[in-house]
Motif scaffolding. Structure first.
Motif, PDB file in Angstrom:
ATOM      1  N   TYR A  32       8.709   0.714   3.369  1.00 27.03           N
ATOM      2  CA  TYR A  32       7.749   0.843   4.455  1.00 27.03           C
ATOM      3  C   TYR A  32       6.484   1.525   3.621  1.00 27.03           C
ATOM      4  CZ  TYR A  32       5.620   2.189   8.940  1.00 27.03           C
ATOM      5  OH  TYR A  32       4.796   2.153   9.949  1.00 27.03           O
ATOM      6  N   TYR A  33       5.270   1.001   4.097  1.00 31.29           N
ATOM      7  CA  TYR A  33       4.271   1.494   3.161  1.00 31.29           C
ATOM      8  C   TYR A  33       2.878   0.971   4.236  1.00 31.29           C
ATOM      9  CZ  TYR A  33       2.771  -3.533   2.250  1.00 31.29           C
ATOM     10  OH  TYR A  33       2.287  -4.928   2.754  1.00 31.29           O
ATOM     11  N   LYS A  34       1.932   1.774   3.906  1.00 30.24           N
ATOM     12  CA  LYS A  34       0.495   1.708   4.606  1.00 30.24           C
ATOM     13  C   LYS A  34      -0.587   1.457   3.590  1.00 30.24           C
ATOM     14  CE  LYS A  34       1.735   3.727   8.824  1.00 30.24           C
ATOM     15  NZ  LYS A  34       1.066   4.795  10.044  1.00 30.24           N
ATOM     16  N   ILE A  35      -1.505   0.648   3.880  1.00 33.64           N
ATOM     17  CA  ILE A  35      -2.584   0.387   2.999  1.00 33.64           C
ATOM     18  C   ILE A  35      -3.960   0.699   3.889  1.00 33.64           C
ATOM     19  CG2 ILE A  35      -4.105  -1.160   1.845  1.00 33.64           C
ATOM     20  CD1 ILE A  35      -1.837  -2.529   0.598  1.00 33.64           C
ATOM     21  N   ALA A  36      -4.940   1.671   3.285  1.00 32.42           N
ATOM     22  CA  ALA A  36      -6.080   1.692   3.830  1.00 32.42           C
ATOM     23  C   ALA A  36      -7.251   1.082   3.021  1.00 32.42           C
ATOM     24  CB  ALA A  36      -6.489   3.190   3.941  1.00 32.42           C
ATOM     25  N   LYS A  74      -1.935  10.680   6.430  1.00 33.92           N
ATOM     26  CA  LYS A  74      -2.585  10.052   7.474  1.00 33.92           C
ATOM     27  C   LYS A  74      -4.028  10.348   7.691  1.00 33.92           C
ATOM     28  CE  LYS A  74      -2.667  10.297  12.582  1.00 33.92           C
ATOM     29  NZ  LYS A  74      -2.668   8.998  12.920  1.00 33.92           N
ATOM     30  N   PHE A  75      -4.247  11.893   7.413  1.00 31.98           N
ATOM     31  CA  PHE A  75      -5.961  12.079   7.618  1.00 31.98           C
ATOM     32  C   PHE A  75      -6.688  11.768   6.133  1.00 31.98           C
ATOM     33  CE2 PHE A  75      -3.344  15.208  10.604  1.00 31.98           C
ATOM     34  CZ  PHE A  75      -4.097  14.473  11.889  1.00 31.98           C
ATOM     35  N   LEU A  76      -5.866  11.499   5.409  1.00 33.08           N
ATOM     36  CA  LEU A  76      -6.852  11.177   3.902  1.00 33.08           C
ATOM     37  C   LEU A  76      -6.794   9.818   3.727  1.00 33.08           C
ATOM     38  CD1 LEU A  76      -5.743  14.204   3.566  1.00 33.08           C
ATOM     39  CD2 LEU A  76      -5.262  13.711   1.144  1.00 33.08           C
ATOM     40  N   MET A  77      -6.009   8.900   3.973  1.00 35.65           N
ATOM     41  CA  MET A  77      -6.245   7.530   3.626  1.00 35.65           C
ATOM     42  C   MET A  77      -7.492   6.844   3.671  1.00 35.65           C
ATOM     43  SD  MET A  77      -2.270   6.267   4.067  1.00 35.65           S
ATOM     44  CE  MET A  77      -2.491   4.796   3.270  1.00 35.65           C
ATOM     45  N   GLN A  78      -7.920   6.618   5.019  1.00 33.50           N
ATOM     46  CA  GLN A  78      -8.923   5.796   5.425  1.00 33.50           C
ATOM     47  C   GLN A  78     -10.308   6.488   4.881  1.00 33.50           C
ATOM     48  OE1 GLN A  78      -8.728   2.840   6.684  1.00 33.50           O
ATOM     49  NE2 GLN A  78     -10.878   2.444   5.869  1.00 33.50           N
ATOM     50  N   PRO A  79     -10.661   8.023   5.359  1.00 37.31           N
ATOM     51  CA  PRO A  79     -11.665   8.635   4.503  1.00 37.31           C
ATOM     52  C   PRO A  79     -11.927   8.436   2.928  1.00 37.31           C
ATOM     53  CG  PRO A  79     -10.640  10.024   6.405  1.00 37.31           C
ATOM     54  CD  PRO A  79      -9.823   8.729   5.807  1.00 37.31           C
ATOM     55  N   LEU A  80     -10.591   8.475   2.301  1.00 38.35           N
ATOM     56  CA  LEU A  80     -10.668   8.276   0.977  1.00 38.35           C
ATOM     57  C   LEU A  80     -11.146   6.925   0.583  1.00 38.35           C
ATOM     58  CD1 LEU A  80      -9.967   9.807  -1.622  1.00 38.35           C
ATOM     59  CD2 LEU A  80      -7.627   9.332  -1.388  1.00 38.35           C
ATOM     60  N   ALA A  81     -10.479   5.718   1.334  1.00 40.56           N
ATOM     61  CA  ALA A  81     -10.890   4.637   0.916  1.00 40.56           C
ATOM     62  C   ALA A  81     -12.449   4.323   1.111  1.00 40.56           C
ATOM     63  CB  ALA A  81     -10.198   3.452   1.969  1.00 40.56           C
ATOM     64  N   GLU A  82     -12.916   4.770   2.107  1.00 43.33           N
ATOM     65  CA  GLU A  82     -14.579   4.621   2.484  1.00 43.33           C
ATOM     66  C   GLU A  82     -15.235   5.361   1.478  1.00 43.33           C
ATOM     67  OE1 GLU A  82     -15.360   2.626   4.615  1.00 43.33           O
ATOM     68  OE2 GLU A  82     -13.522   2.386   5.934  1.00 43.33           O
ATOM     69  N   GLY A  85     -14.399   3.406  -1.926  1.00 41.93           N
ATOM     70  CA  GLY A  85     -14.302   1.813  -2.280  1.00 41.93           C
ATOM     71  C   GLY A  85     -12.797   1.502  -2.805  1.00 41.93           C
ATOM     72  N   CYS A  86     -11.759   2.335  -2.835  1.00 45.67           N
ATOM     73  CA  CYS A  86     -10.704   1.889  -3.506  1.00 45.67           C
ATOM     74  C   CYS A  86      -9.643   1.481  -2.397  1.00 45.67           C
ATOM     75  CB  CYS A  86     -10.007   3.046  -4.135  1.00 45.67           C
ATOM     76  SG  CYS A  86     -11.081   3.371  -5.786  1.00 45.67           S
ATOM     77  N   HIS A  87      -8.705   0.646  -2.550  1.00 45.24           N
ATOM     78  CA  HIS A  87      -7.496   0.607  -1.738  1.00 45.24           C
ATOM     79  C   HIS A  87      -6.855   1.700  -2.005  1.00 45.24           C
ATOM     80  CE1 HIS A  87      -7.935  -4.091  -1.087  1.00 45.24           C
ATOM     81  NE2 HIS A  87      -9.478  -3.332  -1.165  1.00 45.24           N
ATOM     82  N   VAL A  88      -6.223   2.271  -0.722  1.00 47.97           N
ATOM     83  CA  VAL A  88      -5.252   3.634  -0.877  1.00 47.97           C
ATOM     84  C   VAL A  88      -4.045   3.316  -0.223  1.00 47.97           C
ATOM     85  CG1 VAL A  88      -5.033   5.826  -0.088  1.00 47.97           C
ATOM     86  CG2 VAL A  88      -7.376   5.114  -0.578  1.00 47.97           C
ATOM     87  N   ASP A 315     -12.202  16.823   0.541  1.00 47.82           N
ATOM     88  CA  ASP A 315     -13.483  17.071  -0.288  1.00 47.82           C
ATOM     89  C   ASP A 315     -13.230  17.158  -1.552  1.00 47.82           C
ATOM     90  OD1 ASP A 315     -14.786  16.702   2.346  1.00 47.82           O
ATOM     91  OD2 ASP A 315     -14.915  18.941   2.705  1.00 47.82           O
ATOM     92  N   LEU A 316     -12.329  17.949  -2.088  1.00 50.34           N
ATOM     93  CA  LEU A 316     -11.868  18.170  -3.192  1.00 50.34           C
ATOM     94  C   LEU A 316     -11.519  17.013  -4.071  1.00 50.34           C
ATOM     95  CD1 LEU A 316      -9.729  21.619  -3.265  1.00 50.34           C
ATOM     96  CD2 LEU A 316     -12.041  21.431  -4.059  1.00 50.34           C
ATOM     97  N   ILE A 317     -10.820  16.243  -3.382  1.00 48.40           N
ATOM     98  CA  ILE A 317     -10.234  14.922  -4.068  1.00 48.40           C
ATOM     99  C   ILE A 317     -11.560  14.175  -4.236  1.00 48.40           C
ATOM    100  CG2 ILE A 317      -8.922  12.688  -3.806  1.00 48.40           C
ATOM    101  CD1 ILE A 317      -6.858  14.339  -2.384  1.00 48.40           C
ATOM    102  N   ILE A 318     -12.320  13.794  -3.218  1.00 46.12           N
ATOM    103  CA  ILE A 318     -13.533  12.915  -3.075  1.00 46.12           C
ATOM    104  C   ILE A 318     -14.634  13.329  -4.222  1.00 46.12           C
ATOM    105  CG2 ILE A 318     -15.678  12.204  -1.702  1.00 46.12           C
ATOM    106  CD1 ILE A 318     -13.720  11.829   0.455  1.00 46.12           C
TER     107      ILE A 318
END
Length: 326
Positions: A32-36, A74-82, A85-88, A315-318
């Motif tokens: 089971y997986y998810k992609i953002a 959950k709270f990191l995937m889509q903001p990290l993708a935006e 520009g990477c797929h997460v 914020d630290l990761i981005i």
């Protein structure tokens, strides 16, 4: 119908309530997986347009902690993708979440070993079409140990490492050998069932669960869902028994070639913040002057910073990845 097939159907039916989740077979294990993906990529796909070819862009793979699942990202995937520009990608490791839990395996193919966890992550990326991409590995706790093991074993595949509350020493990655043997037995499984049913998720992994949004209504139920799934307690028992930790720090020279972001909470009750500082200092010992090795401590936060302080962690990761030109 075999037990495995019944388990697959059951897992699919339970997971069907979340349209963002998907299944893929990895080494004959239904995973089971998810992609953002960035919004502009989503628009192109909706318009049946090909995605832009961006060979310089890595893919980001998230590996959760012991007794966790992909929900923790959950709270990191889509903001990290935006932001990048990477797929997460986040997935449920074997024994956790909605991923299938094999109850038998061929000799030499035990899916509950740490070595198998490393190969599993690589095969997942290949199955999803990212086999030629460099990988940013984000690992939490034991997920960090797997991330470092991937970097040591497959250095050509790795772009950078982001380690959250990492468990990098063998003593920090699980119980001692005697306890592994006991918890890996039938009586041990009964003990695990009693403890996990009562206490999962473990509140000691947090600074203060009362400050977390939707703790009772969302966070806690998402971590408790696997308690009702087939082979959960058996698979956790097998994982404890067979997941013999790799030696990460003795191979630290191999890690110095990668940019590393090390994030901890100041109230990590699982591994004290001073112990993290000691481990980080040992990790960077002997590193070349141009090595990128950073340690950040988040205030009023426990072991799982991505759960308790998602915005600060994000914020630290981005910021880290932007300085690497991602």
């Amino acid at each position: 119908m075999s037990l495995s097939s019944i388990q697959r159907i059951f897992l699919q039916s339970i997971a069907a309530g979340d349209p963002e989740g998907h299944f893929v077979d990895v080494d004959n294990i239904q995973t089971y997986y998810k992609i953002a993906i960035p919004q502009h990529h989503q628009i192109r796909l909706q318009n049946q347009q090909p995605l832009p070819y961006e060979p310089h862009k890595p893919v980001i793979l998230c590996l959760h902690h012991f007794l966790g699942n992909q929900y923790t990202w959950k709270f990191l995937m889509q903001p990290l993708a935006e932001a990048t520009g990477c797929h997460v990608i986040a997935y449920d490791r074997v024994a956790f979440g909605f991923t299938e839990r094999p109850d038998q395996w061929e000799e030499g193919k035990n899916p509950y070993t740490q070595s198998a966890s490393v190969e599993f992550a690589i095969q997942l990326l290949i199955q999803l079409g990212y086999g030629t991409k460099k990988v940013v590995l984000i690992g939490c706790s034991t997920g960090s140990a797997i991330s470092c093991s991937i970097a040591i074993r497959y250095p050509d595949l790795v772009h950078s490492l982001i380690l959250i509350g990492p468990s990098l020493r063998p003593d920090d990655q699980g119980p001692p050998p005697v306890a592994r043997h006991i918890l890996g037995s039938s009586p041990g499984r009964l003990f695990l069932k009693a403890i996990l049913y009562r206490y999962l998720p473990l509140t000691t992994l947090y600074h203060d669960v009362r400050s977390m949004r939707e703790w009772e209504t969302v966070v806690k139920p998402c971590y408790r869902v696997p308690l009702t799934l087939p082979n959960f307690y058996d698979s956790v028992s097998w994982l404890i028994k067979y997941f013999i930790p790799f030696e990460i720090l003795p191979n630290k020279q191999m890690l110095h070639q990668f940019p590393i972001l090390y994030i901890t909470g100041d109230d990590d009750k699982y591994l004290h913040v001073d112990k993290h500082k000691e481990i980080f200092d040992e990790m960077i010992e002997g590193a070349p002057e141009n090595a990128i090795l950073e340690h950040h401590v988040i205030e009023n936060c426990g072991h799982l910073t991505q759960d308790e302080k998602p915005q600060e962690t994000l914020d630290l990761i981005i910021d880290f990845l932007r300085r690497l030109d991602v």
